[in-house]
Design a protein around this motif. Structure first.
Motif, PDB file in Angstrom:
ATOM      1  N   ALA A  60       0.836  -1.209   0.000  1.00 47.49           N
ATOM      2  CA  ALA A  60       0.000   0.000   0.000  1.00 47.49           C
ATOM      3  C   ALA A  60       0.874   1.264   0.000  1.00 47.49           C
ATOM      4  O   ALA A  60       0.540   2.266  -0.647  1.00 47.49           O
ATOM      5  CB  ALA A  60      -0.937  -0.019   1.206  1.00 47.49           C
ATOM      6  N   ALA A  89       1.808   1.891  -3.474  1.00 41.67           N
ATOM      7  CA  ALA A  89       0.716   2.524  -4.229  1.00 41.67           C
ATOM      8  C   ALA A  89       0.634   4.020  -3.904  1.00 41.67           C
ATOM      9  O   ALA A  89       0.450   4.865  -4.794  1.00 41.67           O
ATOM     10  CB  ALA A  89      -0.609   1.835  -3.910  1.00 41.67           C
ATOM     11  N   SER A  90       0.777   4.366  -2.625  1.00 44.95           N
ATOM     12  CA  SER A  90       0.713   5.784  -2.240  1.00 44.95           C
ATOM     13  C   SER A  90       1.837   6.581  -2.902  1.00 44.95           C
ATOM     14  O   SER A  90       1.629   7.726  -3.337  1.00 44.95           O
ATOM     15  CB  SER A  90       0.818   5.934  -0.713  1.00 44.95           C
ATOM     16  OG  SER A  90      -0.357   5.461  -0.106  1.00 44.95           O
ATOM     17  N   ALA A 103       0.975   7.253  -6.350  1.00 49.32           N
ATOM     18  CA  ALA A 103      -0.035   8.313  -6.415  1.00 49.32           C
ATOM     19  C   ALA A 103       0.656   9.676  -6.284  1.00 49.32           C
ATOM     20  O   ALA A 103       0.333  10.623  -7.010  1.00 49.32           O
ATOM     21  CB  ALA A 103      -1.081   8.112  -5.326  1.00 49.32           C
ATOM     22  N   LEU A 149      -5.126   7.086  -6.502  1.00 51.50           N
ATOM     23  CA  LEU A 149      -5.464   6.014  -5.558  1.00 51.50           C
ATOM     24  C   LEU A 149      -6.909   6.093  -5.081  1.00 51.50           C
ATOM     25  O   LEU A 149      -7.558   5.068  -4.853  1.00 51.50           O
ATOM     26  CB  LEU A 149      -4.483   6.056  -4.374  1.00 51.50           C
ATOM     27  CG  LEU A 149      -4.447   4.856  -3.444  1.00 51.50           C
ATOM     28  CD1 LEU A 149      -4.347   3.541  -4.203  1.00 51.50           C
ATOM     29  CD2 LEU A 149      -3.286   4.974  -2.472  1.00 51.50           C
ATOM     30  N   GLU A 150      -7.417   7.309  -4.937  1.00 49.97           N
ATOM     31  CA  GLU A 150      -8.804   7.469  -4.484  1.00 49.97           C
ATOM     32  C   GLU A 150      -9.749   6.852  -5.527  1.00 49.97           C
ATOM     33  O   GLU A 150      -9.753   7.249  -6.693  1.00 49.97           O
ATOM     34  CB  GLU A 150      -9.099   8.972  -4.311  1.00 49.97           C
ATOM     35  CG  GLU A 150     -10.467   9.290  -3.724  1.00 49.97           C
ATOM     36  CD  GLU A 150     -10.674   8.729  -2.317  1.00 49.97           C
ATOM     37  OE1 GLU A 150      -9.712   8.754  -1.518  1.00 49.97           O
ATOM     38  OE2 GLU A 150     -11.785   8.243  -2.039  1.00 49.97           O
ATOM     39  N   ALA A 172      -9.474   3.979  -6.885  1.00 47.41           N
ATOM     40  CA  ALA A 172      -8.816   3.024  -7.789  1.00 47.41           C
ATOM     41  C   ALA A 172      -9.382   1.624  -7.553  1.00 47.41           C
ATOM     42  O   ALA A 172      -9.537   1.188  -6.410  1.00 47.41           O
ATOM     43  CB  ALA A 172      -7.308   3.025  -7.540  1.00 47.41           C
ATOM     44  N   LEU A 206      -5.024  -0.904   1.309  1.00 43.13           N
ATOM     45  CA  LEU A 206      -5.363  -0.116   0.104  1.00 43.13           C
ATOM     46  C   LEU A 206      -6.766   0.466   0.243  1.00 43.13           C
ATOM     47  O   LEU A 206      -7.033   1.602  -0.155  1.00 43.13           O
ATOM     48  CB  LEU A 206      -5.250  -0.992  -1.148  1.00 43.13           C
ATOM     49  CG  LEU A 206      -3.808  -1.262  -1.605  1.00 43.13           C
ATOM     50  CD1 LEU A 206      -3.744  -2.443  -2.577  1.00 43.13           C
ATOM     51  CD2 LEU A 206      -3.206  -0.008  -2.258  1.00 43.13           C
ATOM     52  N   ARG A 239      -6.737   3.435   2.278  1.00 45.62           N
ATOM     53  CA  ARG A 239      -6.169   4.592   1.562  1.00 45.62           C
ATOM     54  C   ARG A 239      -7.049   5.057   0.408  1.00 45.62           C
ATOM     55  O   ARG A 239      -6.601   5.803  -0.453  1.00 45.62           O
ATOM     56  CB  ARG A 239      -4.754   4.253   1.072  1.00 45.62           C
ATOM     57  CG  ARG A 239      -3.801   4.033   2.244  1.00 45.62           C
ATOM     58  CD  ARG A 239      -2.402   3.637   1.811  1.00 45.62           C
ATOM     59  NE  ARG A 239      -1.617   3.272   2.994  1.00 45.62           N
ATOM     60  CZ  ARG A 239      -0.360   3.592   3.221  1.00 45.62           C
ATOM     61  NH1 ARG A 239       0.308   4.298   2.333  1.00 45.62           N
ATOM     62  NH2 ARG A 239       0.267   3.229   4.323  1.00 45.62           N
ATOM     63  N   ALA A 273      -8.818   3.182  -1.979  1.00 44.94           N
ATOM     64  CA  ALA A 273      -9.064   2.344  -3.158  1.00 44.94           C
ATOM     65  C   ALA A 273     -10.289   1.464  -2.920  1.00 44.94           C
ATOM     66  O   ALA A 273     -10.792   1.355  -1.800  1.00 44.94           O
ATOM     67  CB  ALA A 273      -7.842   1.472  -3.437  1.00 44.94           C
ATOM     68  N   VAL A 318      -5.272  -1.283 -10.183  1.00 41.72           N
ATOM     69  CA  VAL A 318      -4.163  -1.917  -9.457  1.00 41.72           C
ATOM     70  C   VAL A 318      -4.390  -3.424  -9.373  1.00 41.72           C
ATOM     71  O   VAL A 318      -5.420  -3.865  -8.855  1.00 41.72           O
ATOM     72  CB  VAL A 318      -4.051  -1.346  -8.019  1.00 41.72           C
ATOM     73  CG1 VAL A 318      -2.878  -1.998  -7.284  1.00 41.72           C
ATOM     74  CG2 VAL A 318      -3.885   0.165  -8.045  1.00 41.72           C
TER      75      VAL A 318
END
Ligand SMILES: NC(=O)c1ccc[n+]([C@@H]2O[C@H](COP(=O)([O-])OP(=O)(O)OC[C@H]3O[C@@H](n4cnc5c(N)ncnc54)[C@H](O)[C@@H]3O)[C@@H](O)[C@H]2O)c1
Length: 369
Positions: free
Chosen positions: A155, A158-159, A162, A169-170, A172, A190, A193, A195, A249
């Motif tokens: 995660a 992923a951030s 982003a 990510l928002e 996703a 995730l 955060r 997703a 993702v």
């Protein structure tokens, strides 16, 4: 090790030392110290009736690259213990004590758990020689699977993507293959955060829901029932097909070599976060690169476990480990994205180059006379 004459390639990295041991009757072992430029090697002890020196050497090299790519002050090494099948079953305290005493002088090697060894094996090694990671919590060990260290690291990766504007990510859509220690915690983190987890599989099947699964409920269901396919909050799906669902993702967190030349062309993700070790073949990675799918290699994305081990060895606990994972995987992902943007390199080549440049820089400080 019967194939003592065998089969490893030495190059400018290593191995710097290969030691064959016979700690007790009917027990042979090999320790490969591949490269120590960055510091003492951390790497697992593999205990099987069939482990070979060539296998250990290959795994030791993988640890050299993994530890360096993770940004750790540790080199790469690995040990193999070949026990007669009758002795390969637990409890193995006598054997592990004998092994520990045999490697006491190899102070450049810090053993950890791998196939066939666990935290109680490491406790015994630590008791004999004061050196091991992956210990029980009572001895200062960080229970990384319980805490979800590797999933948390995915995660963080992923951030960082982003932040580098490679991924939004928002909202996703996330697909997770393998809902075990790594995949479950990746999905939970995730989701936290922003997703939306739209499909998940385990060895027994898959479940999907296009507007998002309730991951916390799914995790509770999996813990209680041992499978995801019958989760009432989604629809059952074909296990091996979820990797080709449209998503932003894709997290392969089950097994090696699941993404191949056969299915890579059908993957419709923007980004792949490699949770398992080598989940994609070299051919699949080439295809992703051609298709413009960023596949973040295992050595960067799933480094949460080795970072935890390094923090444990340095005497740190859970909080320090999670802070280190966030900081290191964040920085490494940003550096990787930047390298790829500049050079157009395959992600795996870029990650290996990152590791090698750190090893070369450290090597320059080693005594050469
Ligand atoms: N645990 C860690 O910290 C860590 C760190 C780095 C890499 N890895 C690697 O990540 C992978 C997963 O590790 P883990 O600790 O989560 O293991 P695990 O055993 O806890 O979970 C694996 C999950 O994958 C599922 N699975 C197996 N075959 C499958 C298939 N064909 N399709 C879909 N799902 C399948 C299993 O049912 C299980 O849910 C392994 O390859 C491991 O070597 C783990």
């Amino acid at each position: 090790m019967r194939e003592i004459e065998a089969a490893w390639q030495a190059d400018e990295l290593g191995p710097v030392e290969v030691v064959f041991l016979r700690p007790m009757p009917r027990m042979e072992a090999v320790v490969v110290l591949d490269n120590l430029a960055l510091g003492p090697a951390i790497g697992g002890v593999r205990l099987t009736p069939t482990v070979t020196a060539a296998e250990v050497a290959r795994l030791a090299r993988a640890m050299t690259i993994k530890n360096a790519a993770a940004g750790l002050p540790h080199g790469g090494g690995k040990a193999g213990i070949m026990l007669a099948p009758s002795l390969a079953q637990a409890p193995r305290e006598r054997e592990m004590r004998a092994f520990a005493r045999a490697i006491e002088h190899l102070t450049g090697y810090i053993p950890g758990p791998d196939m066939g060894t666990d935290e109680s094996c490491m406790a015994v090694v630590h008791d004999e020689i004061g050196r091991a990671v992956g210990l029980p919590a009572v001895l200062g060990g960080i229970p990384l699977d319980e805490l979800g260290a590797t999933g948390y690291g995915l995660a963080c990766c992923a951030s960082a993507l982003a932040e580098a504007k490679v991924l939004e990510l928002e909202g996703a859509r996330v697909v997770v293959q393998g809902f075990g220690a790594v995949g479950m915690h990746a999905a939970l983190e995730l989701r936290r955060r922003g997703a939306v987890v739209v499909a998940v599989s385990d060895s027994r099947g898959a479940v999907r829901r296009d507007d998002g699964l309730d991951v916390a409920e799914l995790a509770a269901f999996k813990r209680a029932r041992g499978l995801v396919a019958e989760f009432p909050g989604g629809d059952a799906a074909a296990r091996d097909e979820i990797v080709t669902l449209p998503c932003e993702v894709l997290v392969p967190a089950a097994q090696p070599d699941v993404l191949t030349g056969d299915n890579a062309g059908r993957v419709r993700a923007e980004v792949i976060l490699q949770g398992a070790n080598i989940p994609a073949t070299a051919e699949a990675e080439e295809i992703f690169h051609r298709l413009g799918i960023l596949s973040v290699p295992d050595v960067i994305a799933n480094a949460g476990g080795v970072i935890c081990a390094a923090v444990e060895y340095a005497g740190g606990g859970r909080e320090r480990a999670f802070a280190a994972i966030e900081e290191k995987i964040g920085a490494n992902t940003a550096e990787l994205a930047d390298r790829i943007a500049r050079t157009g390199d395959l992600p795996r080549r870029a990650a290996t180059e990152m590791a090698l440049s750190r090893i070369r820089a450290a090597q320059a400080y080693r005594r050469r006379f």
